[in-house]
Motif scaffolding. Structure first.
Motif, PDB file in Angstrom:
ATOM      1  N   MET A   1       9.443  75.324  58.174  1.00 51.08           N
ATOM      2  CA  MET A   1      10.474  74.865  57.230  1.00 51.08           C
ATOM      3  C   MET A   1      11.479  75.994  56.981  1.00 51.08           C
ATOM      4  N   ILE A   2      12.765  75.690  57.067  1.00 46.36           N
ATOM      5  CA  ILE A   2      13.815  76.669  56.814  1.00 46.36           C
ATOM      6  C   ILE A   2      14.207  76.628  55.341  1.00 46.36           C
ATOM      7  N   GLU A   3      14.098  77.769  54.699  1.00 45.18           N
ATOM      8  CA  GLU A   3      14.442  77.842  53.278  1.00 45.18           C
ATOM      9  C   GLU A   3      15.945  77.747  53.084  1.00 45.18           C
ATOM     10  N   ALA A   4      16.378  76.985  52.095  1.00 40.86           N
ATOM     11  CA  ALA A   4      17.806  76.819  51.826  1.00 40.86           C
ATOM     12  C   ALA A   4      18.433  78.154  51.438  1.00 40.86           C
ATOM     13  N   LEU A   5      19.598  78.447  52.042  1.00 40.37           N
ATOM     14  CA  LEU A   5      20.302  79.692  51.756  1.00 40.37           C
ATOM     15  C   LEU A   5      21.223  79.530  50.550  1.00 40.37           C
ATOM     16  N   PRO A   6      21.507  80.637  49.836  1.00 45.18           N
ATOM     17  CA  PRO A   6      22.524  80.551  48.776  1.00 45.18           C
ATOM     18  C   PRO A   6      23.861  80.129  49.383  1.00 45.18           C
ATOM     19  N   THR A   7      24.639  79.411  48.631  1.00 44.75           N
ATOM     20  CA  THR A   7      25.937  78.976  49.145  1.00 44.75           C
ATOM     21  C   THR A   7      26.868  80.147  49.374  1.00 44.75           C
ATOM     22  N   LEU A   8      26.778  81.169  48.522  1.00 43.10           N
ATOM     23  CA  LEU A   8      27.689  82.303  48.606  1.00 43.10           C
ATOM     24  C   LEU A   8      26.957  83.582  48.203  1.00 43.10           C
TER      25      LEU A   8
ATOM     26  N   ASP B   1      34.374  76.742  58.135  1.00 37.82           N
ATOM     27  CA  ASP B   1      34.182  76.856  56.691  1.00 37.82           C
ATOM     28  C   ASP B   1      35.054  77.981  56.137  1.00 37.82           C
ATOM     29  N   VAL B   2      35.669  77.775  54.991  1.00 40.76           N
ATOM     30  CA  VAL B   2      36.540  78.800  54.406  1.00 40.76           C
ATOM     31  C   VAL B   2      36.126  79.214  52.997  1.00 40.76           C
ATOM     32  N   LEU B   3      34.923  78.825  52.574  1.00 38.48           N
ATOM     33  CA  LEU B   3      34.484  79.150  51.215  1.00 38.48           C
ATOM     34  C   LEU B   3      34.515  80.650  50.957  1.00 38.48           C
ATOM     35  N   ALA B   4      33.997  81.441  51.888  1.00 36.71           N
ATOM     36  CA  ALA B   4      33.926  82.889  51.676  1.00 36.71           C
ATOM     37  C   ALA B   4      35.309  83.520  51.615  1.00 36.71           C
ATOM     38  N   THR B   5      36.247  83.009  52.399  1.00 35.37           N
ATOM     39  CA  THR B   5      37.602  83.560  52.355  1.00 35.37           C
ATOM     40  C   THR B   5      38.244  83.289  51.003  1.00 35.37           C
ATOM     41  N   PHE B   6      38.050  82.094  50.468  1.00 38.22           N
ATOM     42  CA  PHE B   6      38.561  81.807  49.132  1.00 38.22           C
ATOM     43  C   PHE B   6      37.884  82.706  48.094  1.00 38.22           C
ATOM     44  N   ALA B   7      36.581  82.931  48.231  1.00 38.20           N
ATOM     45  CA  ALA B   7      35.872  83.799  47.294  1.00 38.20           C
ATOM     46  C   ALA B   7      36.382  85.232  47.362  1.00 38.20           C
TER      47      ALA B   7
ATOM     48  N   ALA C   1      43.790  83.242  66.056  1.00 40.85           N
ATOM     49  CA  ALA C   1      43.542  82.749  67.411  1.00 40.85           C
ATOM     50  C   ALA C   1      44.398  81.535  67.741  1.00 40.85           C
ATOM     51  N   GLY C   2      45.576  81.444  67.130  1.00 40.95           N
ATOM     52  CA  GLY C   2      46.467  80.338  67.438  1.00 40.95           C
ATOM     53  C   GLY C   2      46.737  79.458  66.227  1.00 40.95           C
ATOM     54  N   LEU C   3      47.204  78.244  66.491  1.00 39.12           N
ATOM     55  CA  LEU C   3      47.574  77.299  65.441  1.00 39.12           C
ATOM     56  C   LEU C   3      46.893  75.954  65.663  1.00 39.12           C
ATOM     57  N   THR C   4      46.570  75.292  64.574  1.00 37.98           N
ATOM     58  CA  THR C   4      46.049  73.928  64.623  1.00 37.98           C
ATOM     59  C   THR C   4      46.308  73.275  63.272  1.00 37.98           C
ATOM     60  N   PRO C   5      46.588  71.973  63.242  1.00 38.64           N
ATOM     61  CA  PRO C   5      46.753  71.307  61.946  1.00 38.64           C
ATOM     62  C   PRO C   5      45.430  70.874  61.325  1.00 38.64           C
ATOM     63  N   ALA C   6      44.334  71.000  62.060  1.00 32.92           N
ATOM     64  CA  ALA C   6      43.047  70.498  61.575  1.00 32.92           C
ATOM     65  C   ALA C   6      42.544  71.301  60.380  1.00 32.92           C
ATOM     66  N   SER C   7      42.001  70.597  59.394  1.00 32.08           N
ATOM     67  CA  SER C   7      41.563  71.248  58.158  1.00 32.08           C
ATOM     68  C   SER C   7      40.075  71.586  58.184  1.00 32.08           C
ATOM     69  N   PRO C   8      39.701  72.697  57.532  1.00 32.14           N
ATOM     70  CA  PRO C   8      38.300  73.113  57.453  1.00 32.14           C
ATOM     71  C   PRO C   8      37.612  72.497  56.242  1.00 32.14           C
ATOM     72  N   HIS C   9      36.353  72.912  56.012  1.00 35.26           N
ATOM     73  CA  HIS C   9      35.663  72.488  54.798  1.00 35.26           C
ATOM     74  C   HIS C   9      35.224  73.718  54.014  1.00 35.26           C
ATOM     75  N   MET C  10      34.697  73.521  52.819  1.00 47.82           N
ATOM     76  CA  MET C  10      34.259  74.621  51.955  1.00 47.82           C
ATOM     77  C   MET C  10      32.872  74.316  51.407  1.00 47.82           C
ATOM     78  N   SER C  11      31.872  74.473  52.242  1.00 49.37           N
ATOM     79  CA  SER C  11      30.511  74.171  51.814  1.00 49.37           C
ATOM     80  C   SER C  11      29.560  75.350  51.920  1.00 49.37           C
ATOM     81  N   GLY C  12      29.972  76.433  52.608  1.00 52.32           N
ATOM     82  CA  GLY C  12      29.097  77.569  52.792  1.00 52.32           C
ATOM     83  C   GLY C  12      28.005  77.258  53.819  1.00 52.32           C
ATOM     84  N   PRO C  13      27.041  78.173  53.964  1.00 50.91           N
ATOM     85  CA  PRO C  13      26.954  79.456  53.275  1.00 50.91           C
ATOM     86  C   PRO C  13      27.982  80.452  53.798  1.00 50.91           C
TER      87      PRO C  13
END
Length: 232
Positions: free
Chosen positions: A1-8, A73-79, A141-153
């Protein structure tokens, strides 16, 4: 079983070069820094100035503030926004994921508002037309219009792997139109000591080329030495 990691995860203390050390790298070409590192330190050529630097003057030198995001994921960059000090270069590891953007104009704008000197990521970014007027130098690494998510870890302040190099918060980042170079914190003074000599050599050679130099003396000497064999 993999233990859940902290989000941040946030590092409790960040190391940082002195003002004098940071100042010593201002206006220094990335090539000089690589030479001082005996050919090391350069990030992958896939990480380039946004838009090739045609609309935004991409030159920066400052301490790294690392954010380890993982793919898409961009959660850490926002943090990381909370921990930027004036002159920092935010370095965001995106696992070299190219399926969506590692940042957009609003995130880059907030970095600028917090005093960042630049932003480096191994993912693409979006909102080019919005990033240019923000004025913060970006390497990506270039450009894209695609959006990321913010869920971590994700994490802020710890060592990251990006562009074939390991970078830790407090390492020096030097970046320009040629790309991005990292100087390990422990080697900052060593590199600074070498830069004056390298700059002097480069300036001297530039003058010789401008005055018509065709073949350097060392090439002539090598061709005339036992290291060169002539065959019919």
């Amino acid at each position: 079983m993999i233990e859940a990691l902290p989000t941040l995860t946030i590092r409790s203390a960040f190391r940082r070069p002195t003002d004098a050390q940071i100042s010593a790298f201002q206006g220094i070409p990335t090539g000089f820094v690589v030479d001082a590192l005996l050919g090391g330190g350069a990030l992958s050529s896939s990480i380039q100035p946004i838009g090739g630097g045609r609309d935004l003057h991409c030159v920066a030198a400052g301490p790294a503030l690392t954010a380890d995001c993982g793919a898409a994921d961009v959660l850490a960059t926002f943090a990381s926004l909370k921990f930027i000090k004036p002159g920092d270069v935010v370095v965001s590891a995106f696992a070299a994921h190219t399926g969506c953007a590692a940042a957009g104009d609003r995130l880059v704008g907030m970095m600028k508002n917090n005093g960042a000197a630049g932003f480096v990521t191994d993912g693409p970014v979006r909102d080019y037309e919005g990033i240019v007027p923000v004025g913060l130098p970006v390497w990506c690494a270039g450009l894209t219009p695609a959006s990321p998510h913010m869920s971590g870890p994700g994490s802020v302040g710890f060592p990251i792997q990006i562009g074939g190099q390991e970078i830790e918060t407090g390492d020096m980042i030097v970046a320009d139109r040629d790309g991005v170079v990292t100087v390990p914190f422990e080697r900052i003074d060593e590199v600074i000591q070498k830069l004056a000599h390298i700059s002097e050599l480069e300036t001297s050679l530039d003058a010789e080329v401008a005055q018509g130099l065709k073949v350097p003396n060392w090439v002539e000497e090598y061709l005339a030495s036992d290291n060169t064999v002539r065959k019919d």
